[in-house]
Structures are given as structure tokens and as C-alpha cells.
Design an enzyme around this catalytic site. Structure first.
Site, PDB file in Angstrom:
ATOM      1  N   ASP A  31       0.815  -1.221   0.000  1.00  0.00           N
ATOM      2  CA  ASP A  31       0.000   0.000   0.000  1.00  0.00           C
ATOM      3  C   ASP A  31       0.854   1.279   0.000  1.00  0.00           C
ATOM      4  O   ASP A  31       0.712   2.138   0.893  1.00  0.00           O
ATOM      5  CB  ASP A  31      -0.908   0.019   1.247  1.00  0.00           C
ATOM      6  CG  ASP A  31      -1.728  -1.249   1.386  1.00  0.00           C
ATOM      7  OD1 ASP A  31      -2.179  -1.779   0.363  1.00  0.00           O
ATOM      8  OD2 ASP A  31      -1.926  -1.711   2.533  1.00  0.00           O
ATOM      9  N   GLU A 206     -11.382  -0.540  -3.176  1.00  0.00           N
ATOM     10  CA  GLU A 206     -10.650   0.036  -2.054  1.00  0.00           C
ATOM     11  C   GLU A 206      -9.508   0.856  -2.640  1.00  0.00           C
ATOM     12  O   GLU A 206      -9.397   1.022  -3.843  1.00  0.00           O
ATOM     13  CB  GLU A 206     -10.094  -1.077  -1.170  1.00  0.00           C
ATOM     14  CG  GLU A 206      -9.285  -2.111  -1.951  1.00  0.00           C
ATOM     15  CD  GLU A 206      -8.869  -3.308  -1.130  1.00  0.00           C
ATOM     16  OE1 GLU A 206      -9.260  -3.397   0.041  1.00  0.00           O
ATOM     17  OE2 GLU A 206      -8.150  -4.156  -1.678  1.00  0.00           O
TER      18      GLU A 206
END
Ligand code: FUB
Length: 445
Positions: A31, A206
């Protein structure tokens, strides 16, 4: 215990790392939220770990206890500034859950606001994902977490954005929906009620990331066309949308890593995509590794598809270990790449040559030091190995010729360099024998 662990973020642990893709080799990272602060790239990733035993945690799920920050000026040498925030530091986080998922960081008026999701304590049996903020005077911390999560925000994957008029926004995901709201000037509270982002046309999953270029607002996000995430984008003429779907940024991971969370920055006139795959953990996609590749726009502002590479970005210094197994291109046959030690993937890869004429190229190596005289090669083989290092093509100028009676153990070999034109060159490593030999890295001194 809590007090001891709270002290750790105050210690600056600076580890010097030389990297291509993945950017970080000694830990799992995911991420990646990349930002440019004061002319330097900072990356705020999640930190995947193997679930510790005896904590009642799922072995097959994400396990994330804390965050590190990394920075680089040349995109090949990364400093690990150490841990900046742990689940034990935050009053509202349920530290039994190891759920410090994808964070992001942004600067406003000299303060750095680090947004992170986690599971809130005292909400059993219904677990609630909340988003908190930690504030610092420096991009590397120490960060002081607010005692409560942001009021009105329930979800994961926070992405702050500040528009050119100074208005700040926060985007986050919750289930199948993406939400957004304006932030107050203090960056700690919502200024408006959360609302759904609409008109994405491809189902949002997401990991949203917003940026602006030439008046176009790029709302970028992963969605799942079949089984794994694909990075796509939509554009609009303001940060609140509506956004029109435009296309693919990066297709699904070749190794079926289910997630791909990304960020996009411009640095030194080059746009860069930061993302993650599971290169260091090919059999378990919850232990991921961050990567970066160049991203290009078409004249009409649309984004060209980015193909993941191992070479990554940045110019490699000839005096550092050049991990040639992170190649730019290889010949069609006679060459293969594998882990140095499949039981310890953090040691990286090696390249095996098997026939004369097999080659690989590694682009952009900096030979600006005129005093380089020797080639060092970490080499292994069980027969006489011979190869050449050439410049800019498989038939290019010979920088070094190596004839090494290498053993079956890894050894460092030294060979003199021929004269070479100073500057940045693409390296070609070309086998000149029909014997098998392996190279871990090369370096010039
Ligand atoms: O890293 C945990 C979660 O996986 C992130 O929050 C998502 O974006 C996905 O990458």
C-alpha cells in the site's frame, strides 16, 4: 508493555538500502503512499508481517502492526527511517487486531498529517474500521496520534488531497463504496458530511488515490474484473466528481496478488506509479512488496498503461551492488532468474547463464566516476565461466571480460575494467561460454 513500545518511534533507525523492484527487500511492505516533500520522495507503506503465533490471529490474512517511512532522492537508494507509528501507540486502536492497513500522509503549513485505518477497540462483536490521524513536524516523525478517530469516518484506505485553492478532502473506502468529505483547515475533522463518490462505472473496491494534473482530477482505484485487483481511473473537473471512467492503469498482478494499492506522483519531471505485488512471497499474497515504475500521459491527458518491471526506476550507481537479476530485458533462451535462497526470499534473486550468447540488459547505470578500475562480481559455478560486460548493446563496447574458474560456492571475483566513456550507460552481461554459472550482483570500484 505499552510504555516500552511507545518509546520505539522516537528512535531514528536509518538503514541504507539500494533497491530496484521491489524497493524494499528486508521487510514486506504494501500500500505505498508516495509523496514529494521538500524535493525528496517519501513512501508511507503498510507493513505486512507473518502473523505471530498465540495471538488468535488468522494465518491466511493480513497482519499489520506498525508503519515505517522510507525516503529517497534518487529512487534507487532508500532510507528506512524506522517505525513511525505502532498499534500500541494509539489509544483508540484494538491492538489485538493487527489491522494497521493502508495509510497516507500529507503536508499542510509545515505539519505532516499521517492518516491510518485500524479497528476500533470496545466495539465487539461488531468490529468497526475507523480512520485516525497522527501529526508531526517532520515527514519522518515522530508522529503523535490523536486520541480518537476522525468523527464520522468509518472505513479503510484514507487518501487526503489538497486542491490548489487550499481546500482539503479526504477519500476512504467502506465496503463496496467510496466516500469523500471536505476536511477542516485543521486536517483533523470533517467539514462536510461524508458522501458517496458516484459515476465510477467500474465497481470501486478500495485503495482510492486522487491527484490533479492540468486541471483534470484523476480519481484512481483498484477494482476486480475477475479474481484480482486491476488499477483503473476515472476523471472529473473537480475533486468531488462526478468522475467518468477512462481506463486501465495497470492490469492484474502476474502472480495473482489479490490486492494492488497504489499512488501516483510527479518527481523531477517524471510521473511515477507506486504499487505492490507479492514478489518476495509468491505463495502468500498477504505478504507484499512495494514497487515503482514510470507512468506516462498521452497528449489528451489519458494515462498510458503501466507494465510492471523488475528494473523499476532511477539511475543505479555503478559503485553500489547492481542487482542484474532485476533486469530490463533478457535473451529468449539460455538464461533464467531464481531466488538465491527460496527459504529466505529477502536475500533476493540470482541469474543463471547456461549458453554462449545468452544476455541480459540492465538500464541506466551511472559511470560518472572516472576512477573506476575494477569489476566485482558475486559469482557461483562449477565449471569455467566466461562472460563480458558490454555497454549499450549485446555487441557494444566491452567494459570487462571475465574468465573465472569459479567454484560451487558464492565468491567475489575481481576483474580489471577496460576504458569506458563516462556517463550513464545500459549494461549488457553476455555469456561467452556454454557452461552454467550464476551471478548475484556486479559492482564497480
Ligand atoms: O493492506 C490491507 C488492505 O489491502 C489495504 O487497506 C487495501 O488497499 C489492500 O491493499
Amino acid at each position: 508493555m505499552k510504555n516500552i513500545l511507545c518509546i520505539v518511534p522516537l528512535m531514528l533507525i536509518s538503514v541504507f538500502i539500494s533497491g530496484q523492484n521491489p524497493l524494499i527487500m528486508d521487510q514486506f511492505t504494501a500500500d505505498p503512499s508516495a509523496r514529494v516533500f521538500n524535493g525528496r520522495v517519501y513512501v508511507y507503506p503498510s507493513h505486512d508481517i507473518v502473523a505471530p503465533e498465540g495471538k488468535g490471529l488468522r494465518e491466511d490474512w493480513f497482519c499489520m502492526e506498525d508503519y515505517h517511512v522510507y525516503s529517497s532522492e534518487n529512487l534507487t537508494e532508500w532510507i528506512d527511517h524506522g517505525m513511525i507509528l505502532s498499534q500500541y501507540d494509539v489509544d483508540w486502536v484494538d491492538s489485538t487486531t493487527y489491522s494497521m492497513w493502508a495509510p497516507d500522509c500529507i503536508e499542510r503549513n509545515g505539519k505532516y498529517y499521517f492518516y491510518f485505518p485500524s479497528i476500533e477497540r470496545n466495539h465487539e462483536p461488531r468490529r468497526r474500521n475507523r480512520i485516525g490521524v497522527a501529526v508531526s513536524d517532520s515527514p519522518t516523525g515522530p508522529f503523535s496520534p490523536e486520541s480518537k478517530p476522525i468523527e464520522g469516518v468509518y472505513g479503510i484506505d484514507p487518501n487526503p488531497f489538497i486542491d490548489s485553492d487550499g481546500q482539503a478532502y479526504l477519500y476512504w473506502g467502506a465496503g463496496e463504496f467510496l466516500y469523500m468529505a471536505k476536511l477542516k483547515e485543521n486536517m483533523l475533522e470533517l467539514a462536510t458530511e461524508p458522501e458517496k463518490v458516484v459515476h465510477l462505472q467500474k465497481e470501486f473496491k478500495e485503495g482510492a488515490y486522487m491527484f490533479e494534473r492540468n486541471g483534470i482530477y484523476y480519481f484512481t482505484y483498484p477494482y476486480v474484473p475477475e479474481t484480482t485487483e486491476r488499477l483503473v481511473y476515472a476523471t472529473g473537473d473537480n475533486p468531488m466528481g462526478p468522475f467518468e471512467y477512462r481506463g486501465v492503469i495497470m492490469k492484474e498482478s502476474p502472480n495473482a496478488c489479490w490486492t494492488n494499492h497504489h499512488s501516483i506522483i510527479e518527481y523531477n519531471n517524471q510521473w511515477l506509479l507506486f504499487y505492490h505485488h507479492n514478489d518476495l512471497s509468491p505463495h502468500f499474497d498477504k505478504n507484499r512488496s512495494i514497487k515503482a515504475d514510470s507512468l506516462f500521459f498521452n497528449p489528451d491527458g489519458t494515462i498510458q498503461e503501466v507494465f510492471p518491471t523488475w528494473r523499476g526506476v532511477g539511475i543505479s550507481n555503478a559503485e553500489n551492488k547492481v542487482q542484474i537479476d532485476r533486469y530490463t530485458a533478457i535473451s529468449e533462451s539460455g538464461i533464467s532468474v531464481d531466488f538465491v535462497d527460496s527459504l529466505d526470499t529477502h536475500r533476493g534473486w540470482k541469474v543463471a547463464f547456461e549458453q554462449s550468447g545468452a544476455w541480459l540488459s540492465y538500464n541506466q547505470v551511472d559511470f560518472s566516476n572516472p576512477n573506476l578500475e575494477m569489476l566485482e562480481t558475486k559469482l557461483k559455478g562449477n565449471a569455467e565461466a566466461s562472460f563480458e560486460i558490454r555497454l549499450n548493446s549485446p555487441e557494444g563496447e566491452i567494459l570487462a571480460s571475465v574468465h573465472s574458474n569459479s567454484s560451487n560456492e558464492w565468491e567475489i571475483h575481481e576483474n580489471p575494467l577496460n576504458e569506458y566513456p563516462e556517463g550513464t550507460h545500459n549494461l549488457f552481461v553476455v555469456s561467452t561460454c556454454n557452461k552454467q554459472f550464476e551471478i548475484d550482483w556486479v559492482r564497480f570500484k
